[in-house]
Every structure is written in structure tokens, then in C-alpha cells.
Write a protein that holds these residues in place. Structure first.
Motif, PDB file in Angstrom:
ATOM      1  N   ILE A  94      38.804  36.260  49.725  1.00 23.06           N
ATOM      2  CA  ILE A  94      40.018  37.000  49.005  1.00 23.06           C
ATOM      3  C   ILE A  94      41.120  36.266  48.844  1.00 23.06           C
ATOM      4  CG2 ILE A  94      38.878  39.139  49.568  1.00 23.06           C
ATOM      5  CD1 ILE A  94      41.236  39.397  51.576  1.00 23.06           C
ATOM      6  N   LEU A  95      41.917  36.577  48.019  1.00 27.67           N
ATOM      7  CA  LEU A  95      43.056  35.822  47.873  1.00 27.67           C
ATOM      8  C   LEU A  95      44.323  36.963  48.219  1.00 27.67           C
ATOM      9  CD1 LEU A  95      43.091  34.228  44.408  1.00 27.67           C
ATOM     10  CD2 LEU A  95      42.773  33.043  46.511  1.00 27.67           C
ATOM     11  N   ASP A  96      45.455  36.514  48.931  1.00 30.90           N
ATOM     12  CA  ASP A  96      46.336  37.426  49.468  1.00 30.90           C
ATOM     13  C   ASP A  96      47.545  37.491  47.997  1.00 30.90           C
ATOM     14  OD1 ASP A  96      48.289  35.104  49.279  1.00 30.90           O
ATOM     15  OD2 ASP A  96      47.923  34.946  51.527  1.00 30.90           O
ATOM     16  N   HIS A  97      48.453  38.443  48.224  1.00 35.14           N
ATOM     17  CA  HIS A  97      49.187  38.666  47.116  1.00 35.14           C
ATOM     18  C   HIS A  97      50.031  37.529  46.861  1.00 35.14           C
ATOM     19  CE1 HIS A  97      48.406  43.107  46.934  1.00 35.14           C
ATOM     20  NE2 HIS A  97      48.214  42.953  48.191  1.00 35.14           N
ATOM     21  N   ALA A  98      50.233  36.910  47.921  1.00 34.51           N
ATOM     22  CA  ALA A  98      51.319  35.461  47.555  1.00 34.51           C
ATOM     23  C   ALA A  98      50.571  34.644  46.411  1.00 34.51           C
ATOM     24  CB  ALA A  98      51.629  34.930  48.786  1.00 34.51           C
ATOM     25  N   ALA A  99      49.056  34.508  46.870  1.00 33.60           N
ATOM     26  CA  ALA A  99      48.410  33.611  46.066  1.00 33.60           C
ATOM     27  C   ALA A  99      48.233  34.052  44.657  1.00 33.60           C
ATOM     28  CB  ALA A  99      47.102  33.068  46.632  1.00 33.60           C
ATOM     29  N   LEU A 209      43.413  26.019  37.128  1.00 36.34           N
ATOM     30  CA  LEU A 209      45.080  26.879  37.437  1.00 36.34           C
ATOM     31  C   LEU A 209      45.233  27.031  39.021  1.00 36.34           C
ATOM     32  CD1 LEU A 209      46.902  28.884  36.492  1.00 36.34           C
ATOM     33  CD2 LEU A 209      45.185  30.543  36.872  1.00 36.34           C
ATOM     34  N   ALA A 210      44.463  26.946  39.954  1.00 35.05           N
ATOM     35  CA  ALA A 210      44.648  27.068  41.281  1.00 35.05           C
ATOM     36  C   ALA A 210      45.314  25.742  41.821  1.00 35.05           C
ATOM     37  CB  ALA A 210      43.408  27.349  42.170  1.00 35.05           C
ATOM     38  N   ILE A 220      39.145  29.494  45.433  1.00 34.30           N
ATOM     39  CA  ILE A 220      39.312  30.509  44.444  1.00 34.30           C
ATOM     40  C   ILE A 220      37.922  30.414  43.440  1.00 34.30           C
ATOM     41  CG2 ILE A 220      40.627  29.075  42.957  1.00 34.30           C
ATOM     42  CD1 ILE A 220      42.236  31.664  41.987  1.00 34.30           C
ATOM     43  N   SER A 221      37.771  31.568  42.545  1.00 33.85           N
ATOM     44  CA  SER A 221      36.585  31.144  41.708  1.00 33.85           C
ATOM     45  C   SER A 221      36.800  32.551  40.751  1.00 33.85           C
ATOM     46  CB  SER A 221      35.213  31.219  42.377  1.00 33.85           C
ATOM     47  OG  SER A 221      34.939  32.294  42.681  1.00 33.85           O
ATOM     48  N   PRO A 222      36.341  32.810  39.678  1.00 33.03           N
ATOM     49  CA  PRO A 222      36.404  34.050  38.819  1.00 33.03           C
ATOM     50  C   PRO A 222      35.843  35.264  39.885  1.00 33.03           C
ATOM     51  CG  PRO A 222      35.388  32.219  37.539  1.00 33.03           C
ATOM     52  CD  PRO A 222      35.265  31.725  38.794  1.00 33.03           C
TER      53      PRO A 222
END
Length: 301
Positions: A94-99, A209-210, A220-222
Motif C-alpha cells: 500500500i501507499l501512505d497518504h504522503a506518497a 510518475l512514481a 507502486i503499480s496500478p
């Protein structure tokens, strides 16, 4: 039977075919007459495989032998001899909100520079993170799937199941900006050549983009954005059943994996919201302090 009665998707049918063919080869074409001893030999041949793979193969054979028995093609069902490995499903990335914020800042920077590529990327990411679409669902969206005056779309997703997907105002605005540049004769919202944007190309766009946003591309991935959609909804207090419907999961057990990615929040939730949260020593002290305050008000010095 799998196609007509169970309504299995094409990929599921292909997986069953591969697993049954493989088992038949190991038993030299005698799968239909296999004994429990034969199935034990199959299980031994599967030992080097991952537990998830063994579980899938065993499930296909159980369905097969159940079908043979139901149709009267054999009088017994030997599938009890098949292994039942436990699940070793990994927790989702998962990604956190900051990412996530960093991704959108990078998108805004690109949009400020001009060009339609940034508009397309904005629409893609808004739908991935804002609505939890699968990559295949997103890439193959029809041109008019997202309407400016309709806050939802109806998708036919995995297994041919339909679901209603809410679309945020932000996502609709981003799609409207991009759609203005899509050729009118295109049947797809995200065209590419004679077809639509491929999953591979979407994967590449998200990775790039990342990297520009200062996020390690391997994080990251879709699908990670889809995971972030689900996890952040649950963190915000969304109901698990609602998230299941939004993601299009046939089984809520698939959705429950997201409850494991933030155990700290769940522990805090139990400690603060459970009816017995104040019944322990801490609760007793809190109750004592409250009683003291009441007594002080009743009997002022």
C-alpha cells in the motif's frame, strides 16, 4: 458445466483446463478413474510447488470429481485424498497518504507544463485511486463510461460480475478534461492505436510518475493504487461490506485482507470504542476520577 452453470470467466476456464490436463498427464491419462492412492501420488509430485498453486490445483480436481459423481460417471469421490494447504496470501502493498499526495503534486506540475499526456495521466490516476478500478477495467473503459452528470459507472469486471462504482467529482472533472481530447470516433476512453491503452503501458506510466514524484518505482503499480483506495477507505471508517462491493470481490474473505494492513488502528479502535473499554483498571481509575469530580461539586469546600 463450469461455463454454463457456474458462469466461470474465460481465464478461470483456462486455468481449470491447464490444471486438469497437467494432472491427467501425471496419471498417464487415468484421471477420471483415479484412486485415492493416485491422488496421493499427485500430491507428492506437487510438493515443490507453492502452497497457493497446490490449493488451486486441488480445488480444480475436487470440482472435477464432484462433477463426475453428480453426473453418475463414477460412484465415489476420491478427492478427500487431495491436500488442503493453508493459505499463505501475502499482505498487499500500500501507499501512505504522503506518497499519494506526492503523486498528485507531480501530476499537477506536469499539467502546468501543458500537453494532453498529463491530462490522460490525471484521469487514469484519479480513477485508480479514487474508485479502485482494476487495470484491465480502467484501460478498456468505453468512451462515454464516465458521464459529467452521473456520479457512478456500471462495470462488468472479473468473472463477468457487474458492479456500480461511484466516481468522485475530482475524477469526473479529470476525465472530462481528458475526454475533450479523445477522438470522437474512438470507442475507448483511453485509446492507443486501433485498440485501447494496454495494461503494460499503464504500468509503465505509473512507474515513471512514481519515480518523478520521488517514490521508489518498485513500491507502486496500478494494483497498489487499488490497494491504497481500499485501505484508506477502511482507515476513514468505511464498512468492510461496502468496500467489498466497491472492489467487486465475490468473497468478503478477499476484502478482509485489508483489515490486516493497519493493525495499530484496529487495536486503537477496540480500545476506544468497545463497550468494555472502560471496564478494566484504566477505566476504573477514570470512573473514580469522574466520581470524585461529582462529589466535589456536591460538597464544595
Amino acid at each position: 458445466m463450469m461455463a454454463a452453470e457456474a458462469g466461470a470467466a474465460r481465464n478461470t476456464l483456462l486455468a481449470y483446463e491447464r490444471d486438469l490436463d497437467g494432472a491427467s498427464m501425471l496419471l498417464e491419462g487415468r484421471l477420471g478413474e483415479a484412486s485415492p492412492e493416485d491422488l496421493h501420488r499427485l500430491a507428492e509430485a506437487w510438493l515443490p510447488l507453492k502452497r497457493a498453486t497446490v490449493a488451486r490445483k486441488a480445488a480444480a480436481l475436487r470440482r472435477f470429481f464432484g462433477f463426475l459423481q453428480d453426473e453418475g460417471l463414477r460412484g465415489d469421490d476420491p478427492s478427500a485424498a487431495l491436500p488442503r494447504p493453508g493459505s499463505d496470501r501475502p499482505l498487499p502493498k500500500i501507499l501512505d497518504h504522503a506518497a499519494v499526495d506526492a503523486l498528485f503534486r507531480e501530476i499537477e506540475r506536469r499539467k502546468a507544463e501543458g500537453g494532453t499526456a498529463a491530462l490522460r495521466l490525471s484521469a487514469l490516476v484519479e480513477l485508480l485511486y479514487g474508485s479502485g478500478l482494476r487495470a484491465t477495467e480502467l484501460c478498456s473503459l468505453p468512451r462515454n463510461a464516465v458521464s459529467p452528470d452521473r456520479p457512478f459507472l456500471i462495470l462488468r469486471g472479473k468473472g463477468g460480475r457487474e458492479r456500480l462504482v461511484p466516481i468522485s467529482d475530482r475524477a469526473r472533472a479529470a476525465v472530462a478534461e481528458w475526454a475533450a481530447h479523445v477522438p470522437r470516433d474512438s470507442p475507448h476512453l483511453f485509446p492507443s492505436g486501433k485498440k485501447h491503452l494496454s495494461r503494460v503501458r499503464l504500468y509503465q506510466l505509473i512507474k515513471a510518475l512514481a519515480a518523478d514524484a520521488g517514490i521508489p518505482p518498485e513500491r507502486i503499480s496500478p494494483h497498489v493504487l487499488r490497494h491504497a483506495f481500499a485501505t484508506h477507505l477502511l482507515e476513514g471508517g468505511a464498512d468492510l461490506r461496502a468496500v467489498q462491493l466497491l472492489l467487486g470481490h465475490a468473497d468478503i474473505a478477499t476484502t478482509q485482507i485489508y483489515t490486516h494492513v493497519d493493525s495499530r488502528r484496529l487495536i486503537e479502535l477496540v480500545n476506544s470504542r468497545h463497550p468494555l473499554a472502560d471496564a478494566g483498571p484504566t477505566g476504573a481509575r477514570r470512573a473514580g476520577r469522574a466520581a470524585g469530580r461529582v462529589d466535589a461539586r456536591r460538597n464544595p469546600a
